[in-house]
Design a protein around this motif. Structure first.
Motif, PDB file in Angstrom:
ATOM      1  N   SER A   1      45.511  30.817  41.289  1.00 26.00           N
ATOM      2  CA  SER A   1      44.822  31.134  40.042  1.00 26.00           C
ATOM      3  C   SER A   1      45.574  32.216  39.290  1.00 26.00           C
ATOM      4  CB  SER A   1      43.387  31.598  40.333  1.00 26.00           C
ATOM      5  OG  SER A   1      43.388  32.886  40.910  1.00 26.00           O
ATOM      6  N   VAL A   2      45.413  32.214  37.962  1.00 26.55           N
ATOM      7  CA  VAL A   2      46.143  33.160  37.122  1.00 26.55           C
ATOM      8  C   VAL A   2      45.701  34.596  37.395  1.00 26.55           C
ATOM      9  CG1 VAL A   2      46.700  31.530  35.280  1.00 26.55           C
ATOM     10  CG2 VAL A   2      44.477  32.698  35.256  1.00 26.55           C
ATOM     11  N   PHE A   3      44.430  34.791  37.724  1.00 25.62           N
ATOM     12  CA  PHE A   3      43.966  36.156  37.982  1.00 25.62           C
ATOM     13  C   PHE A   3      44.495  36.660  39.320  1.00 25.62           C
ATOM     14  CE2 PHE A   3      40.613  39.191  39.428  1.00 25.62           C
ATOM     15  CZ  PHE A   3      40.858  40.163  38.466  1.00 25.62           C
ATOM     16  N   TRP A   4      44.541  35.777  40.307  1.00 27.46           N
ATOM     17  CA  TRP A   4      45.122  36.160  41.597  1.00 27.46           C
ATOM     18  C   TRP A   4      46.580  36.592  41.399  1.00 27.46           C
ATOM     19  CZ3 TRP A   4      43.096  36.445  46.563  1.00 27.46           C
ATOM     20  CH2 TRP A   4      44.022  36.616  47.601  1.00 27.46           C
ATOM     21  N   ALA A   5      47.319  35.835  40.593  1.00 20.77           N
ATOM     22  CA  ALA A   5      48.722  36.175  40.334  1.00 20.77           C
ATOM     23  C   ALA A   5      48.837  37.497  39.575  1.00 20.77           C
ATOM     24  CB  ALA A   5      49.392  35.051  39.548  1.00 20.77           C
TER      25      ALA A   5
ATOM     26  N   ARG B   1      32.389  30.796  29.291  1.00 20.31           N
ATOM     27  CA  ARG B   1      33.666  30.800  30.012  1.00 20.31           C
ATOM     28  C   ARG B   1      33.611  31.654  31.277  1.00 20.31           C
ATOM     29  NH1 ARG B   1      38.779  29.620  27.402  1.00 20.31           N
ATOM     30  NH2 ARG B   1      38.373  27.971  25.877  1.00 20.31           N
ATOM     31  N   ALA B   2      32.666  32.583  31.329  1.00 19.10           N
ATOM     32  CA  ALA B   2      32.581  33.491  32.477  1.00 19.10           C
ATOM     33  C   ALA B   2      31.771  32.913  33.626  1.00 19.10           C
ATOM     34  CB  ALA B   2      31.968  34.819  32.036  1.00 19.10           C
ATOM     35  N   GLN B   3      31.143  31.745  33.420  1.00 20.44           N
ATOM     36  CA  GLN B   3      30.218  31.211  34.416  1.00 20.44           C
ATOM     37  C   GLN B   3      30.876  30.904  35.759  1.00 20.44           C
ATOM     38  OE1 GLN B   3      27.046  31.059  34.243  1.00 20.44           O
ATOM     39  NE2 GLN B   3      26.593  31.345  32.083  1.00 20.44           N
ATOM     40  N   SER B   4      32.184  30.683  35.755  1.00 22.77           N
ATOM     41  CA  SER B   4      32.860  30.322  37.004  1.00 22.77           C
ATOM     42  C   SER B   4      33.453  31.519  37.727  1.00 22.77           C
ATOM     43  CB  SER B   4      33.974  29.303  36.717  1.00 22.77           C
ATOM     44  OG  SER B   4      34.947  29.864  35.848  1.00 22.77           O
ATOM     45  N   VAL B   5      33.343  32.707  37.154  1.00 19.14           N
ATOM     46  CA  VAL B   5      33.947  33.897  37.758  1.00 19.14           C
ATOM     47  C   VAL B   5      33.010  34.456  38.825  1.00 19.14           C
ATOM     48  CG1 VAL B   5      34.806  36.227  37.336  1.00 19.14           C
ATOM     49  CG2 VAL B   5      35.210  34.433  35.649  1.00 19.14           C
ATOM     50  N   GLY B   6      33.524  34.543  40.048  1.00 22.75           N
ATOM     51  CA  GLY B   6      32.668  34.992  41.132  1.00 22.75           C
ATOM     52  C   GLY B   6      33.415  35.600  42.291  1.00 22.75           C
ATOM     53  N   ASP B   7      33.037  35.211  43.504  1.00 21.35           N
ATOM     54  CA  ASP B   7      33.528  35.855  44.720  1.00 21.35           C
ATOM     55  C   ASP B   7      35.042  35.772  44.886  1.00 21.35           C
ATOM     56  OD1 ASP B   7      30.938  36.601  45.645  1.00 21.35           O
ATOM     57  OD2 ASP B   7      30.586  34.516  46.229  1.00 21.35           O
ATOM     58  N   SER B   8      35.637  34.625  44.543  1.00 19.33           N
ATOM     59  CA  SER B   8      37.078  34.479  44.759  1.00 19.33           C
ATOM     60  C   SER B   8      37.877  35.409  43.858  1.00 19.33           C
ATOM     61  CB  SER B   8      37.510  33.027  44.520  1.00 19.33           C
ATOM     62  OG  SER B   8      37.175  32.612  43.204  1.00 19.33           O
ATOM     63  N   GLU B   9      37.412  35.602  42.618  1.00 20.27           N
ATOM     64  CA  GLU B   9      38.097  36.525  41.715  1.00 20.27           C
ATOM     65  C   GLU B   9      37.972  37.972  42.216  1.00 20.27           C
ATOM     66  OE1 GLU B   9      37.847  32.811  39.712  1.00 20.27           O
ATOM     67  OE2 GLU B   9      36.248  34.011  40.643  1.00 20.27           O
ATOM     68  N   VAL B  10      36.810  38.312  42.736  1.00 19.03           N
ATOM     69  CA  VAL B  10      36.631  39.660  43.289  1.00 19.03           C
ATOM     70  C   VAL B  10      37.558  39.864  44.488  1.00 19.03           C
ATOM     71  CG1 VAL B  10      34.993  41.214  44.411  1.00 19.03           C
ATOM     72  CG2 VAL B  10      34.270  39.845  42.447  1.00 19.03           C
ATOM     73  N   ALA B  11      37.705  38.837  45.317  1.00 17.31           N
ATOM     74  CA  ALA B  11      38.594  38.941  46.472  1.00 17.31           C
ATOM     75  C   ALA B  11      40.039  39.169  46.047  1.00 17.31           C
ATOM     76  CB  ALA B  11      38.490  37.679  47.327  1.00 17.31           C
ATOM     77  N   ALA B  12      40.418  38.625  44.900  1.00 18.11           N
ATOM     78  CA  ALA B  12      41.794  38.811  44.409  1.00 18.11           C
ATOM     79  C   ALA B  12      42.110  40.278  44.164  1.00 18.11           C
ATOM     80  CB  ALA B  12      42.006  38.006  43.132  1.00 18.11           C
ATOM     81  N   ILE B  13      41.089  41.058  43.840  1.00 21.86           N
ATOM     82  CA  ILE B  13      41.297  42.481  43.547  1.00 21.86           C
ATOM     83  C   ILE B  13      41.752  43.238  44.784  1.00 21.86           C
ATOM     84  CG2 ILE B  13      40.108  44.580  42.746  1.00 21.86           C
ATOM     85  CD1 ILE B  13      38.240  42.763  41.130  1.00 21.86           C
TER      86      ILE B  13
ATOM     87  N   LEU C   1      27.989  34.722  44.539  1.00 18.34           N
ATOM     88  CA  LEU C   1      27.008  34.043  45.383  1.00 18.34           C
ATOM     89  C   LEU C   1      26.692  34.835  46.646  1.00 18.34           C
ATOM     90  CD1 LEU C   1      28.315  30.373  45.094  1.00 18.34           C
ATOM     91  CD2 LEU C   1      26.595  31.532  43.693  1.00 18.34           C
ATOM     92  N   THR C   2      27.727  35.487  47.209  1.00 18.79           N
ATOM     93  CA  THR C   2      27.522  36.259  48.441  1.00 18.79           C
ATOM     94  C   THR C   2      28.113  37.655  48.354  1.00 18.79           C
ATOM     95  OG1 THR C   2      29.593  35.485  49.440  1.00 18.79           O
ATOM     96  CG2 THR C   2      27.604  34.142  49.804  1.00 18.79           C
ATOM     97  N   GLY C   3      29.051  37.874  47.428  1.00 21.82           N
ATOM     98  CA  GLY C   3      29.731  39.164  47.346  1.00 21.82           C
ATOM     99  C   GLY C   3      30.823  39.318  48.382  1.00 21.82           C
ATOM    100  N   SER C   4      31.293  38.203  48.942  1.00 22.70           N
ATOM    101  CA  SER C   4      32.276  38.264  50.030  1.00 22.70           C
ATOM    102  C   SER C   4      33.552  38.998  49.635  1.00 22.70           C
ATOM    103  CB  SER C   4      32.627  36.846  50.499  1.00 22.70           C
ATOM    104  OG  SER C   4      33.083  36.059  49.396  1.00 22.70           O
ATOM    105  N   GLY C   5      33.937  38.919  48.355  1.00 28.30           N
ATOM    106  CA  GLY C   5      35.148  39.602  47.912  1.00 28.30           C
ATOM    107  C   GLY C   5      35.056  41.110  48.037  1.00 28.30           C
ATOM    108  N   LEU C   6      33.837  41.651  47.989  1.00 29.42           N
ATOM    109  CA  LEU C   6      33.670  43.100  48.114  1.00 29.42           C
ATOM    110  C   LEU C   6      34.139  43.597  49.479  1.00 29.42           C
ATOM    111  CD1 LEU C   6      30.128  43.509  46.488  1.00 29.42           C
ATOM    112  CD2 LEU C   6      32.334  44.092  45.462  1.00 29.42           C
TER     113      LEU C   6
END
Length: 706
Positions: free
Chosen positions: A461-465, A503-515, A533-538
């Motif tokens: 994903s572009v944000f992960w990169a 456009r923001a509806q798909s932003v969730g745990d995976s984007e947080v994990a990228a941080i 959904l779970t906050g797993s990226g935190l």
């Protein structure tokens, strides 16, 4: 026993701290608060007694966040090393009594002094400044009751030599500005309320007899930041009136930060016209009404600009490129750029454009190429939607800015275009984002290790990169373009929130994990990420971002339930360096399990929770305060009754105030009509830095003051 065992281990390994060179020891000691060095460490042995009084350690004394310092420690410190101190920063030491300032007179060689947030009367200020003949830089507050006529001739003589002044105004006044005849840098913070505590409307007119002739002839930097309210606008116009008559020839930074509408007048128009003719600027910020619809930027001249802020302006990308960047002119000197709320800044024109339309990637590319040394960039509070063109996504273009230290983006700008046009992932636990009734939710599960995280996420994903390319980023803000805090400055709490961008509806745990790739991250703000959904990226962030000091989370996932609570508690167990935590979420339950997890944050100093219909357990809060000895600020605005809040607040103050002199506790119902009256008593340091939600990236020019 622990000390003895450590010493024996050191001896067996042949390592002794005192065998290090003086240079290394001085570097180590530079991380120790000056009060500890002088009052404690130097008493341990002869070598440290000498090193702790080295000029490199006593030249500059910083007390601004030394929450354990008290009046007696300051008195002893000034007695021991007062003559060696050249720079003293006591900003935000609100807990020290005003008599503490009397001991500053021992610092005869002071050149820089910061007393912002300290209690200083006119008479005490006069007595102190009369003895500081070498002073050149001063920061003070001007409170109701300030009387410039009480300043002695010796005090005014000192002020006449001051070249840098920072003045925070809580009452209509010129303060000491008319006495400072050699000013080169003037910073003004207007915090005047429109109504008194008794409910009377205040006037922006200054006190009778005050001089209205500030001396700006040598001014190089003028900065004014206004809190909401018409009185602040009236008073700042009086400060600007002299500038409009004669613009200083050496002026190179002119910055006015004003929320809401601040209309342009004939005097301000004359000032801007004069600036366009006579000066070349390096830093610029103006109220949006002064820029919108005018050709001002076309006429202003710039030298080597290092800071621009066009926050909340309707400036289009075409104008930005043509009038500011000169069609791609080399702007390598620009290090900080604030385009927060500038909804059309990445579009060629704004006349027929909707705020949600796709950006023009060529404008952003020109910006990135021209301003390749940017360290601070704010693009929040706008819809920056990328098109489907390959290689032209906003995240891909920003990844070229390798020097970025702080970045603020809207949530809708980080999503992949393909993902944003598809329906967001569904889950049996997902409920509508409304303030409806509480919904019973099953137990949340999430991956507990990084391997599982990687399997769940799309690392292409572009944000992960983007996160992978900004390895040295220290501050990151991802804020929903329609997000507004439930606690605005001078208004009742907001009861409803706007829905997030589509456009923001798909932003969730995976984007947080990228941080979690940001190894050196120190400050993180996440607000209105709807697909949490779970906050797993935190958890990943807690494990990988070990330098994290400030964390602010607001309205994550659905609004009827805190779906990320379990992950948050796991995250907190790893945040050993966390000092500031702000949580804003409806229905937040501040219970025993939460505070038990929070107790692992051994460095935590400030906690703020804002929650409509939120609940708390008083016993859990008391246990937490007893176990976390560094906590000096506890602000909780929940859904509990006024009686419950008052009783808990009184219990905390009664139990811990004596041991923690800086303790500031505010526990109050969020939707209570007297909330604004309670807020006005919060020390400005806490109110501005954590209690009130705002984007802080590129809010001010870097190194504006200490």
């Amino acid at each position: 026993q622990d000390v003895v065992s450590e010493e024996s281990e050191e001896e067996s390994n042949g390592v002794n701290l005192m065998e290090f060179s003086d240079e290394i020891l001085l570097h180590i000691l530079s991380y120790v608060p000056c009060t500890d060095l002088v009052l404690n460490v130097r008493r341990t042995c002869r070598k440290l007694a000498t090193l702790c009084l080295d000029k490199s350690l006593t030249h500059t004394v910083l007390l601004q966040k030394d929450y354990k310092v008290n009046k007696d420690k300051v008195k002893q410190l000034m007695r021991d090393i007062g003559k060696e101190i050249y720079q003293l920063n006591m900003a935000g030491c609100y807990w020290l009594p005003s008599s503490t300032i009397d001991h500053v007179t021992r610092c005869k060689n002071l050149v820089k002094l910061n007393l912002s947030g300290c209690h200083v009367t006119s008479l005490r200020l006069s007595k102190m400044l009369s003895t500081l003949q070498h002073l050149r830089s001063l920061a003070i507050d001007v409170n109701p009751g300030f009387d410039a006529s009480q300043l002695s001739s010796e005090c005014k003589a000192t002020l006449s030599r001051v070249s840098e002044l920072k003045q925070t105004l809580y009452t209509p006044s010129y303060g000491v500005v008319p006495c400072c005849t050699s000013l080169e840098k003037l910073l003004l913070y207007f915090e005047i309320l429109d109504r008194s505590r008794e409910g009377f409307m205040l006037s922006g007119q200054l006190m009778v007899g005050e001089s209205n002739v500030p001396h700006y002839q040598n001014l190089r930097i003028f900065y004014a930041r206004l809190a909401p309210g018409y009185v602040n606008q009236e008073v700042v116009r009086l400060y600007l009136a002299v500038l409009s008559d004669r613009t200083p020839e050496n002026l190179h930074a002119f910055l006015i930060s004003a929320p809401g509408s601040f209309a342009e007048t004939g005097a301000t128009k004359n000032l801007l016209d004069s600036m366009a003719r006579n000066v070349r600027l390096d830093a610029l910020q103006l109220p949006k009404a002064w820029i919108n619809g005018s050709g001002l930027l076309q006429h202003l001249k710039f030298n080597n600009p290092f800071y621009f802020s066009f926050s909340r302006c309707t400036l289009s990308g075409g104008h930005l490129i043509q009038r500011v960047i000169n069609g791609g002119k080399d702007l390598k000197s620009l290090t900080s750029l604030n385009l927060s709320g500038c909804v059309h800044c990445l579009a060629p024109e704004s006349l027929f454009r909707k705020a949600e339309d796709d950006i023009d990637s060529s404008i952003l590319e020109s910006l990135v190429v021209s301003c390749c040394n940017l360290r601070h960039l704010n693009l929040s509070a706008a819809h920056h939607h990328s098109s489907e063109s390959i290689g032209n996504h906003l995240c891909q273009l920003l990844s070229r800015l390798k020097h970025l230290l702080s970045l603020a983006l809207p949530v809708c700008s980080i999503t992949d275009v393909a993902a944003s046009v598809e329906k967001p992932p569904t889950s049996p636990n997902l409920v509508p984002q409304t303030f409806g009734r509480k919904v019973r939710i099953g137990i949340q599960t999430y991956p507990r290790n990084l391997g599982d995280q990687a399997n769940q996420k799309i690392e292409s994903s572009v944000f992960w990169a983007l996160m992978g390319s900004l390895r040295f980023l220290e501050t990151l803000e991802i804020i929903g373009s329609s997000f507004s805090s439930a606690m605005p400055r001078n208004e009742p709490a907001i009861r409803n929130s706007l829905p997030p961008c589509v456009r923001a509806q798909s932003v969730g745990d995976s984007e947080v994990a990228a941080i979690s790739q940001l190894t050196y991250l120190q400050s993180l703000t996440l607000a209105q990420l709807p697909n949490i959904l779970t906050g797993s990226g935190l958890v990943s962030i807690g494990l990988q971002c070990q330098h994290l000091r400030t964390l602010s989370l607001a309205n994550l996932g659905m609004m009827g339930k805190v779906v990320y609570m379990s992950a948050l508690m796991d995250m907190l167990k790893h945040c050993k360096c966390l000092r500031d935590l702000r949580l804003e979420q409806p229905y937040f339950c501040a219970g025993a399990q939460f505070f038990q997890a929070l107790s692992h944050c051994s460095s935590l100093q400030r906690l703020c929770i804002v929650s409509r219909s939120g609940t708390l357990q008083s016993d859990a809060v008391m246990s937490f305060m007893a176990s976390c000895l560094e906590v000096i600020m506890c602000h909780m605005f929940m859904g509990e009754s006024l009686t419950v809040c008052k009783n808990l607040q009184q219990s905390i103050v009664r139990s811990f105030q004596a041991e923690r002199p800086a303790l500031n506790v505010v526990i109050f119902p969020l939707l209570h009509e007297d909330l604004t009256e309670v807020i006005r008593d919060v020390p400005m340091r806490h109110l501005d830095e954590i209690t009130l939600f705002k984007s802080r990236v590129a809010e001010e020019p870097p190194n504006l003051w200490w």
